[in-house]
Design a protein around this motif. Structure first.
Motif, mmCIF file in Angstrom:
data_model
loop_
_atom_site.group_PDB
_atom_site.id
_atom_site.type_symbol
_atom_site.label_atom_id
_atom_site.label_comp_id
_atom_site.label_asym_id
_atom_site.label_seq_id
_atom_site.Cartn_x
_atom_site.Cartn_y
_atom_site.Cartn_z
ATOM 1 N N GLY A 129 0.830 -1.194 0.000
ATOM 2 C CA GLY A 129 0.000 0.000 0.000
ATOM 3 C C GLY A 129 0.864 1.243 0.000
ATOM 4 O O GLY A 129 1.940 1.293 -0.622
ATOM 5 N N ALA A 130 0.414 2.273 0.713
ATOM 6 C CA ALA A 130 1.158 3.528 0.770
ATOM 7 C C ALA A 130 2.428 3.364 1.604
ATOM 8 O O ALA A 130 2.527 2.482 2.447
ATOM 9 C CB ALA A 130 0.280 4.627 1.357
ATOM 10 N N ARG A 131 3.413 4.232 1.350
ATOM 11 C CA ARG A 131 4.659 4.237 2.116
ATOM 12 C C ARG A 131 4.614 5.369 3.142
ATOM 13 O O ARG A 131 4.005 6.406 2.922
ATOM 14 C CB ARG A 131 5.865 4.430 1.205
ATOM 15 N N GLY A 132 5.290 5.139 4.275
ATOM 16 C CA GLY A 132 5.323 6.148 5.321
ATOM 17 C C GLY A 132 5.248 5.497 6.681
ATOM 18 O O GLY A 132 5.803 4.418 6.895
ATOM 19 N N ARG A 133 4.548 6.125 7.591
ATOM 20 C CA ARG A 133 4.349 5.542 8.916
ATOM 21 C C ARG A 133 2.886 5.659 9.314
ATOM 22 O O ARG A 133 2.184 6.585 8.903
ATOM 23 C CB ARG A 133 5.223 6.230 9.968
ATOM 24 N N THR A 134 2.424 4.718 10.119
ATOM 25 C CA THR A 134 1.080 4.780 10.671
ATOM 26 C C THR A 134 1.098 4.169 12.052
ATOM 27 O O THR A 134 1.877 3.256 12.342
ATOM 28 C CB THR A 134 0.067 4.053 9.767
ATOM 29 N N LEU A 135 0.229 4.679 12.920
ATOM 30 C CA LEU A 135 0.137 4.223 14.302
ATOM 31 C C LEU A 135 -1.293 3.841 14.620
ATOM 32 O O LEU A 135 -2.245 4.424 14.088
ATOM 33 C CB LEU A 135 0.597 5.330 15.258
ATOM 34 N N GLY A 136 -1.466 2.862 15.491
ATOM 35 C CA GLY A 136 -2.801 2.440 15.886
ATOM 36 C C GLY A 136 -2.725 1.258 16.825
ATOM 37 O O GLY A 136 -1.646 0.842 17.251
ATOM 38 N N GLU A 137 -3.880 0.705 17.130
ATOM 39 C CA GLU A 137 -3.951 -0.489 17.962
ATOM 40 C C GLU A 137 -3.910 -1.723 17.072
ATOM 41 O O GLU A 137 -4.740 -1.870 16.173
ATOM 42 C CB GLU A 137 -5.249 -0.490 18.781
ATOM 43 N N ALA A 138 -2.936 -2.613 17.313
ATOM 44 C CA ALA A 138 -2.823 -3.831 16.509
ATOM 45 C C ALA A 138 -3.863 -4.843 16.965
ATOM 46 O O ALA A 138 -3.915 -5.221 18.137
ATOM 47 C CB ALA A 138 -1.431 -4.427 16.636
ATOM 48 N N VAL A 139 -4.717 -5.278 16.020
ATOM 49 C CA VAL A 139 -5.752 -6.276 16.293
ATOM 50 C C VAL A 139 -5.745 -7.279 15.149
ATOM 51 O O VAL A 139 -5.276 -6.983 14.054
ATOM 52 C CB VAL A 139 -7.146 -5.632 16.425
ATOM 53 N N PHE A 140 -6.294 -8.468 15.402
ATOM 54 C CA PHE A 140 -6.339 -9.454 14.331
ATOM 55 C C PHE A 140 -7.777 -9.783 13.974
ATOM 56 O O PHE A 140 -8.662 -9.808 14.817
ATOM 57 C CB PHE A 140 -5.564 -10.725 14.705
ATOM 58 N N ALA A 141 -8.013 -10.021 12.676
ATOM 59 C CA ALA A 141 -9.318 -10.398 12.144
ATOM 60 C C ALA A 141 -9.196 -11.772 11.504
ATOM 61 O O ALA A 141 -8.272 -12.017 10.728
ATOM 62 C CB ALA A 141 -9.804 -9.369 11.117
ATOM 63 N N THR A 142 -10.136 -12.658 11.821
ATOM 64 C CA THR A 142 -10.000 -14.062 11.444
ATOM 65 C C THR A 142 -10.760 -14.452 10.187
ATOM 66 O O THR A 142 -10.773 -15.623 9.826
ATOM 67 C CB THR A 142 -10.460 -14.961 12.603
ATOM 68 N N GLY A 143 -11.413 -13.519 9.516
ATOM 69 C CA GLY A 143 -12.163 -13.871 8.324
ATOM 70 C C GLY A 143 -11.274 -14.297 7.173
ATOM 71 O O GLY A 143 -10.207 -13.713 6.949
#
Length: 389
Positions: free
Chosen positions: A25-39
């Protein structure tokens, strides 16, 4: 999707764990809460679900992107995830409905992602340690040293205490006409609603009025609604006092109410129960839930990191004076509250997503249960417990 010299990327968790891979995807930095999706399917619906705002989504399924992206399946006006983590993105698109690749869509929407890491190992780590702050760094940001990466991640805000509704809600009222036999106007407070929810309600005869999350009780009543609906959405329900106060006004006015996901948590608070953060939450399309009214086990779609703290067994008095309340649905994996039913007022809610595009559809009947409750309330049926089918 060959690598280039500047294609490196790193995922950094707040506990210091690092995963190196390639930019996606895009290059750079991003911050957030890491979560997992099982679908194993429905990644376009996941990406455009406003409930994922502020979160870096890890796909546990190893192969993502093979059906591409189209303009018919988005659940909202844009991609909302803070970042995206996959193991093996498809190098080609193999679906006649696709108009572009997932990689192109992520790039055009400015979503920084990472590919080529062991997402199942990462999922196990998050299950053991819990969802946590994280950052994805690519392009020039990937060259920062490990200490700098970790410091940036640990300076990011935690999900607890965050109210994100204003970031995802509509700014002005929108109206979707009823289909078939008209029941009346339905006022929806948009906390991060998905289009499939609007479509399901309109198909059942509601003229759907989607209202901004900043709406007042006067704004809601101005719609002349036969009922009120609270949508799914991101953030901590403990940080949504104004939405809880509005809901108490709705209940005091005697209007029928249905809430899903975030709306379930806010109904819990309005009734007088607390909420709490789950270790790693429920996200995916394979969560087994027991409907205690029917005894049926449903496979359901979830996306929530918080839950209602209410007694699991038997009816209890609402701490805020709304009569008897019982837990109507329970997650069979961990006994988390998955639904509430008020027995003396017309109100119920579920913690999951009954619209579930593109599936499963086990819980779609809940929209019909809502219609039955509203129609019964309109007719003043005295022989029926409100909030039941």
């Amino acid at each position: 999707m060959s690598a280039t010299p500047n294609d490196g990327a790193v995922l950094v968790l707040e506990d210091g764990t690092r995963y190196t891979g390639r930019a996606y995807g895009a290059r750079g930095r991003t911050l957030g809460e890491a979560v997992f999706a099982t679908g194993m399917t429905g990644y376009q619906e996941t990406l455009t679900d406003p409930s994922y705002a502020g979160q870096i989504v890890v796909q546990t399924a190893p192969h993502i992107g093979n059906t591409g992206v189209n303009d018919e399946d988005p659940e909202s006006r844009r991609i909302w995830v803070a970042g995206y983590v996959v193991r093996d993105p498809s190098r080609i698109v193999s679906n006649f409905r696709a108009t572009r690749s997932l990689d192109d869509d992520l790039t055009q929407n400015g979503i920084v992602g990472i590919r080529g890491i062991d997402t199942r190992a990462l999922t196990r780590h998050l299950r053991d340690r819990g969802a946590m702050r994280a950052g994805v760094f690519s392009g020039p940001d990937a060259a920062l040293d490990a200490d700098a990466h970790l410091a940036i991640v640990r300076e990011a805000p935690e999900m607890t205490g965050r109210n994100l509704s204003a970031e995802v809600s509509v700014l002005a009222d929108t109206v979707t006409p009823a289909q078939g036999e008209r029941i009346g106007n339905l006022a929806i407070l948009d906390l991060g609603i998905k289009q499939a929810t609007v479509d399901n309600l309109a198909r059942r005869g509601f003229e759907v009025h989607v209202l901004p999350q900043s709406s007042t009780l006067q704004d809601v009543l101005a719609v002349d609604p036969v009922a009120v609906f609270y949508s799914n959405g991101p953030g901590d329900p403990g940080a949504s006092d104004e939405h809880v106060a509005l809901l108490r006004g709705v209940l005091d006015a005697g209007l029928p109410f249905f809430g899903i996901c975030f709306g379930n948590q806010l109904l819990g608070r309005a009734l007088g129960f607390g909420t709490y953060k789950l270790p790693f939450g429920h996200r995916g399309i394979n969560q087994p839930v027991l409907d205690r009214l029917t005894g049926r086990v449903e496979i359901t779609a979830h996306n929530h990191g918080f839950a209602v703290d209410a007694p699991l067994d038997g009816a209890v008095e609402s701490p805020n004076g709304y009569g008897r309340v019982e837990v109507s649905h329970v997650d069979l994996n961990d006994q988390v509250v998955e639904g509430l039913r008020a027995l003396d007022i017309p109100a119920f809610s579920v913690q999951y997503h009954p619209e579930a595009a593109g599936g499963p559809h086990d819980a779609n009947y809940l929209f019909d249960r809502f219609v039955d409750m509203v129609v019964a309330h309109q007719s003043g049926n005295p022989g029926r417990k409100e909030g039941t089918a």
